[in-house]
Design an enzyme around this catalytic site. Structure first.
Site, PDB file in Angstrom:
ATOM      1  N   ARG A   1       0.851  -1.189   0.000  1.00  9.66           N
ATOM      2  CA  ARG A   1       0.000   0.000   0.000  1.00  9.66           C
ATOM      3  C   ARG A   1       0.886   1.237   0.000  1.00  9.66           C
ATOM      4  NH1 ARG A   1      -3.541  -2.752  -1.627  1.00  9.66           N
ATOM      5  NH2 ARG A   1      -5.499  -3.284  -0.600  1.00  9.66           N
TER       6      ARG A   1
ATOM      7  N   HIS B   1      -0.745   0.199  -9.907  1.00  8.03           N
ATOM      8  CA  HIS B   1      -1.383  -0.780  -9.009  1.00  8.03           C
ATOM      9  C   HIS B   1      -1.851  -2.004  -9.803  1.00  8.03           C
ATOM     10  CE1 HIS B   1      -3.660  -1.218  -4.960  1.00  8.03           C
ATOM     11  NE2 HIS B   1      -3.412  -2.400  -5.483  1.00  8.03           N
TER      12      HIS B   1
END
Ligand code: OXD
Length: 306
Positions: free
Chosen positions: A221, A269
Site C-alpha cells: 500500500r 497498481h
C-alpha cells in the site's frame, strides 16, 4: 439465499453473471440504496450506507487481498469479513517482484540505455550472495514471492509481525528483528498489510538502515511509505532506486515527483490483479461451506487489522 454485489469503480455485470453461474440456486443482485437485506455480500470499497443497510450478513467477501480501506468503515463487531486468498494473485505477484529484483540485479536499465546508443557494453556480474532480498509480510503472497526468489538462488530474508520458520529463509520478527532484517537486506520488498502499526513503516529512519545501494519494491500500500524520505535517500545515493506499484493517492497525481524521477519505476497498481473467475469460484465455495455449517479460511481479524 440472497447475495448482494457492491463494487466501487468496477463493472458489476460480469461479476453478477459469474456469481449466478457459480451459485445457480442463489438470488444474486447488484446492491442499490434501499435494497432488502441479503445473507452474503461481495464487495470492493462499499459505502458506509451499504453496511448500515445490511444488518443480516452472514459474511461479507472482499474481492481483494488487502482489507485496509474496508476496515476504515464503522463495522458491526461480529461481522464476518473474508478476504481473498490467492485466487491467482500470488503467481502474478511473484512474477512482478522477480521482474523488478532481476531487473535491478542484472541492471537491465543500463542495457536499455546502451541500446538507444547502439553501444555494446557489459555490466560487471554482481555476486548473488551479496544480494539478499528481504520480503516484509509472509502471508500467501509473501510466501509465494519468497519461494520464487529462492528458485533464482538469491539469499532471502523474511520479516513478519509474529515469528515464522521457512526453510532456507532468514526469518526476523518484532522490533529488534526489524533492525537486523533491514541491516541484512539489499532489496526490500514490501508486502505487509496496512494497519495502524505498519502505516509509514518505510521512512527515513528505517530505509536508512538498509544496506548501501539498496533497492525498494513496494507492492503493498502507498501509505506504508513516506514518499519524500524515499526520494531524499535515492538522491543522496543510499538507495539506488525503487519500483512502486501502489501510492497513497491513486491514480498517482500527474505532478507527483515519482513520475519524473529517473530512478523510480511506477506502475498503476497492477502487480497482482483480481481474477474474476478464480475469485468467484473461491467465494462461491466458501458460501457453500458456510451454508453447510462448516468453517472457512480467510476470515479477517478485526482487532489485528488483516
Ligand atoms: C488487493 C489489491 O488488495 O489489489 O487485492 O491491492
Amino acid at each position: 439465499m440472497n447475495i448482494h454485489i457492491c463494487l466501487d469503480n468496477i463493472a458489476t455485470e460480469p461479476w453478477l453473471v459469474s456469481l449466478k453461474k457459480a451459485l445457480p440456486d442463489a438470488t444474486a443482485s447488484v446492491w442499490e440504496p434501499g435494497s432488502p437485506p441479503a445473507d452474503y455480500a461481495v464487495v470492493w470499497n462499499p459505502p458506509q450506507q451499504f453496511i448500515d443497510e445490511q444488518p443480516n450478513l452472514k459474511a461479507m467477501f472482499s474481492i481483494g487481498a488487502g482489507v485496509d480501506s474496508l476496515l476504515q468503515l464503522n463495522l458491526p463487531k461480529d461481522l464476518c469479513i473474508v478476504r481473498l486468498e490467492d485466487a491467482g494473485m500470488s503467481v502474478q505477484m511473484a512474477e512482478y517482484v522477480c521482474h523488478a529484483v532481476i531487473g535491478y540485479f542484472r541492471d537491465f536499465k543500463h542495457y536499455d540505455t546502451s541500446k538507444q546508443k547502439a553501444k555494446w557494453s557489459y555490466r560487471k556480474t554482481k555476486d548473488r550472495k551479496d544480494f539478499a532480498v528481504g520480503v516484509m509480510g509472509l502471508g500467501t503472497l509473501g510466501l509465494r514471492v519468497v519461494k520464487t526468489l529462492q528458485m533464482f538462488e538469491y539469499p532471502v530474508n523474511g520479516y513478519s509481525r509474529t515469528p515464522h520458520q521457512i526453510p532456507g529463509v532468514n526469518c526476523f520478527s518484532g522490533q529488534q528483528g526489524f533492525k537486523e532484517f533491514l541491516n541484512n537486506t539489499k532489496v526490500l520488498v514490501n508486502l505487509l498489510p496496512l494497519t495502524a502499526e505498519t502505516e509509514y513503516i518505510l521512512n527515513r529512519d528505517t530505509l536508512s538502515q538498509l544496506q548501501p545501494e539498496s533497492y525498494v519494491i513496494n507492492v503493498a500500500r502507498g501509505k506504508h511509505l513516506v514518499d519524500q524520505d524515499l526520494i531524499d535517500l535515492i538522491d543522496s545515493g543510499h538507495i539506488s532506486g525503487a519500483t512502486l506499484d501502489v501510492f497513497a493517492t491513486e491514480p498517482l497525481p500527474p505532478l507527483h515527483q515519482f513520475w519524473q524521477h529517473p530512478k523510480i519505476t511506477v506502475t498503476p497498481h497492477t502487480a497482482a490483479r483480481t481474477l474474476r473467475e478464480e475469485t468467484v469460484t473461491q467465494i462461491a465455495n466458501k458460501i457453500l461451506s458456510l451454508q453447510q455449517g462448516n468453517s472457512i479460511t480467510g476470515q479477517v481479524d478485526l482487532q489485528r487489522g488483516y
